[in-house]
Design a protein around this motif. Structure first.
Motif, PDB file in Angstrom:
ATOM      1  N   ILE A  10      35.287  64.030  16.644  1.00 38.64           N
ATOM      2  CA  ILE A  10      34.088  63.965  15.797  1.00 38.64           C
ATOM      3  C   ILE A  10      32.867  63.943  16.710  1.00 38.64           C
ATOM      4  CG2 ILE A  10      32.858  62.620  14.057  1.00 38.64           C
ATOM      5  CD1 ILE A  10      35.668  61.512  13.244  1.00 38.64           C
ATOM      6  N   GLN A  11      32.011  64.943  16.545  1.00 42.91           N
ATOM      7  CA  GLN A  11      30.789  65.076  17.342  1.00 42.91           C
ATOM      8  C   GLN A  11      29.630  64.393  16.626  1.00 42.91           C
ATOM      9  OE1 GLN A  11      30.803  66.170  20.298  1.00 42.91           O
ATOM     10  NE2 GLN A  11      31.773  68.153  20.545  1.00 42.91           N
ATOM     11  N   ILE A  12      28.893  63.574  17.362  1.00 44.51           N
ATOM     12  CA  ILE A  12      27.693  62.927  16.835  1.00 44.51           C
ATOM     13  C   ILE A  12      26.517  63.424  17.674  1.00 44.51           C
ATOM     14  CG2 ILE A  12      26.541  60.737  16.340  1.00 44.51           C
ATOM     15  CD1 ILE A  12      29.138  61.122  14.764  1.00 44.51           C
ATOM     16  N   SER A  13      25.617  64.154  17.052  1.00 51.84           N
ATOM     17  CA  SER A  13      24.504  64.740  17.804  1.00 51.84           C
ATOM     18  C   SER A  13      23.335  63.772  17.980  1.00 51.84           C
ATOM     19  CB  SER A  13      24.025  66.025  17.127  1.00 51.84           C
ATOM     20  OG  SER A  13      23.647  65.765  15.798  1.00 51.84           O
ATOM     21  N   GLU A  15      21.844  60.752  19.365  1.00 53.62           N
ATOM     22  CA  GLU A  15      22.230  59.870  20.475  1.00 53.62           C
ATOM     23  C   GLU A  15      22.134  58.392  20.108  1.00 53.62           C
ATOM     24  OE1 GLU A  15      21.184  58.965  25.152  1.00 53.62           O
ATOM     25  OE2 GLU A  15      20.258  60.674  24.163  1.00 53.62           O
ATOM     26  N   LYS A  16      21.093  57.999  19.391  1.00 55.98           N
ATOM     27  CA  LYS A  16      20.929  56.592  19.016  1.00 55.98           C
ATOM     28  C   LYS A  16      22.092  56.145  18.117  1.00 55.98           C
ATOM     29  CE  LYS A  16      17.622  53.274  17.179  1.00 55.98           C
ATOM     30  NZ  LYS A  16      16.286  53.036  16.646  1.00 55.98           N
ATOM     31  N   LEU A  17      22.487  56.983  17.177  1.00 52.51           N
ATOM     32  CA  LEU A  17      23.618  56.668  16.298  1.00 52.51           C
ATOM     33  C   LEU A  17      24.912  56.594  17.095  1.00 52.51           C
ATOM     34  CD1 LEU A  17      24.946  56.220  13.559  1.00 52.51           C
ATOM     35  CD2 LEU A  17      24.942  58.707  13.240  1.00 52.51           C
ATOM     36  N   ALA A  18      25.121  57.533  18.002  1.00 54.11           N
ATOM     37  CA  ALA A  18      26.343  57.560  18.808  1.00 54.11           C
ATOM     38  C   ALA A  18      26.462  56.306  19.673  1.00 54.11           C
ATOM     39  CB  ALA A  18      26.375  58.816  19.666  1.00 54.11           C
ATOM     40  N   VAL A  19      25.368  55.897  20.282  1.00 54.66           N
ATOM     41  CA  VAL A  19      25.379  54.692  21.124  1.00 54.66           C
ATOM     42  C   VAL A  19      25.695  53.463  20.265  1.00 54.66           C
ATOM     43  CG1 VAL A  19      23.927  53.160  22.524  1.00 54.66           C
ATOM     44  CG2 VAL A  19      23.892  55.627  22.915  1.00 54.66           C
ATOM     45  N   ALA A  20      25.096  53.386  19.085  1.00 57.68           N
ATOM     46  CA  ALA A  20      25.362  52.260  18.195  1.00 57.68           C
ATOM     47  C   ALA A  20      26.826  52.255  17.738  1.00 57.68           C
ATOM     48  CB  ALA A  20      24.423  52.303  16.990  1.00 57.68           C
ATOM     49  N   GLY A  63      31.447  46.990   9.749  1.00 57.84           N
ATOM     50  CA  GLY A  63      30.908  47.965  10.687  1.00 57.84           C
ATOM     51  C   GLY A  63      29.537  48.476  10.294  1.00 57.84           C
ATOM     52  N   LEU A  64      29.350  48.731   8.996  1.00 59.86           N
ATOM     53  CA  LEU A  64      28.049  49.225   8.527  1.00 59.86           C
ATOM     54  C   LEU A  64      26.952  48.188   8.724  1.00 59.86           C
ATOM     55  CD1 LEU A  64      29.030  51.148   5.272  1.00 59.86           C
ATOM     56  CD2 LEU A  64      28.212  52.135   7.420  1.00 59.86           C
ATOM     57  N   LYS A  65      27.277  46.919   8.508  1.00 61.07           N
ATOM     58  CA  LYS A  65      26.284  45.854   8.723  1.00 61.07           C
ATOM     59  C   LYS A  65      25.894  45.779  10.191  1.00 61.07           C
ATOM     60  CE  LYS A  65      27.559  43.102   4.749  1.00 61.07           C
ATOM     61  NZ  LYS A  65      28.378  42.031   4.233  1.00 61.07           N
ATOM     62  N   LYS A  66      26.890  45.854  11.083  1.00 63.61           N
ATOM     63  CA  LYS A  66      26.595  45.837  12.520  1.00 63.61           C
ATOM     64  C   LYS A  66      25.795  47.074  12.923  1.00 63.61           C
ATOM     65  CE  LYS A  66      30.702  43.269  14.008  1.00 63.61           C
ATOM     66  NZ  LYS A  66      31.948  43.380  14.784  1.00 63.61           N
ATOM     67  N   LEU A  67      26.187  48.221  12.375  1.00 65.13           N
ATOM     68  CA  LEU A  67      25.507  49.470  12.692  1.00 65.13           C
ATOM     69  C   LEU A  67      24.042  49.413  12.272  1.00 65.13           C
ATOM     70  CD1 LEU A  67      26.260  52.225  13.906  1.00 65.13           C
ATOM     71  CD2 LEU A  67      26.723  53.013  11.592  1.00 65.13           C
ATOM     72  N   GLN A  68      23.792  48.899  11.080  1.00 65.78           N
ATOM     73  CA  GLN A  68      22.417  48.779  10.600  1.00 65.78           C
ATOM     74  C   GLN A  68      21.599  47.882  11.528  1.00 65.78           C
ATOM     75  OE1 GLN A  68      21.973  47.006   6.713  1.00 65.78           O
ATOM     76  NE2 GLN A  68      19.971  47.926   6.427  1.00 65.78           N
ATOM     77  N   LYS A  69      22.189  46.767  11.930  1.00 64.42           N
ATOM     78  CA  LYS A  69      21.485  45.854  12.838  1.00 64.42           C
ATOM     79  C   LYS A  69      21.196  46.540  14.178  1.00 64.42           C
ATOM     80  CE  LYS A  69      21.860  41.341  14.998  1.00 64.42           C
ATOM     81  NZ  LYS A  69      22.687  40.184  15.292  1.00 64.42           N
ATOM     82  N   LEU A  70      22.185  47.240  14.719  1.00 64.59           N
ATOM     83  CA  LEU A  70      21.998  47.936  15.997  1.00 64.59           C
ATOM     84  C   LEU A  70      20.927  49.020  15.907  1.00 64.59           C
ATOM     85  CD1 LEU A  70      25.745  48.261  16.999  1.00 64.59           C
ATOM     86  CD2 LEU A  70      24.006  46.987  18.272  1.00 64.59           C
ATOM     87  N   LEU A  71      20.910  49.759  14.811  1.00 63.99           N
ATOM     88  CA  LEU A  71      19.947  50.859  14.665  1.00 63.99           C
ATOM     89  C   LEU A  71      18.533  50.350  14.424  1.00 63.99           C
ATOM     90  CD1 LEU A  71      22.072  53.367  12.582  1.00 63.99           C
ATOM     91  CD2 LEU A  71      21.385  53.584  14.983  1.00 63.99           C
ATOM     92  N   ASN A  72      18.428  49.115  13.893  1.00 65.54           N
ATOM     93  CA  ASN A  72      17.097  48.554  13.635  1.00 65.54           C
ATOM     94  C   ASN A  72      16.518  47.815  14.832  1.00 65.54           C
ATOM     95  OD1 ASN A  72      16.832  49.536  11.022  1.00 65.54           O
ATOM     96  ND2 ASN A  72      17.904  47.799  10.140  1.00 65.54           N
TER      97      ASN A  72
END
Length: 75
Positions: A10-13, A15-20, A63-72
């Motif tokens: 799965i490719q994620i273009s 970069e901020k999302l991929a790192v999170a 995972g979504l809660k952690k992802l949201q926190k990381l992206l914010n």
């Protein structure tokens, strides 16, 4: 950035999302990638991992809660 999940690459273009995503646990990341980038249902993912649908739901929600926190987070 690419992620290997089961037999999928799965490719994620974005970069901020991929790192999170990389910062999540493997279980959380795999569920999110399969659900949102391979369009699989919770039931399909549960069958692949031999766990209950509620376990997949919990992993996704956590995972979504952690992802949201990381992206914010501001850097």
């Amino acid at each position: 950035i690419s992620f290997e999940v089961l037999n999928f690459t799965i490719q994620i273009s974005n970069e901020k999302l991929a790192v999170a995503l990389y910062k999540l646990s493997n279980k959380e990341r795999d569920v999110i990638l399969l659900r949102y980038f391979q369009s699989m249902s919770d039931q399909e993912i549960a069958e692949l991992y031999h766990v209950s649908r509620s376990a997949i739901n919990s992993r996704r929600d956590r995972g979504l809660k952690k992802l949201q926190k990381l992206l914010n987070e501001r850097k």
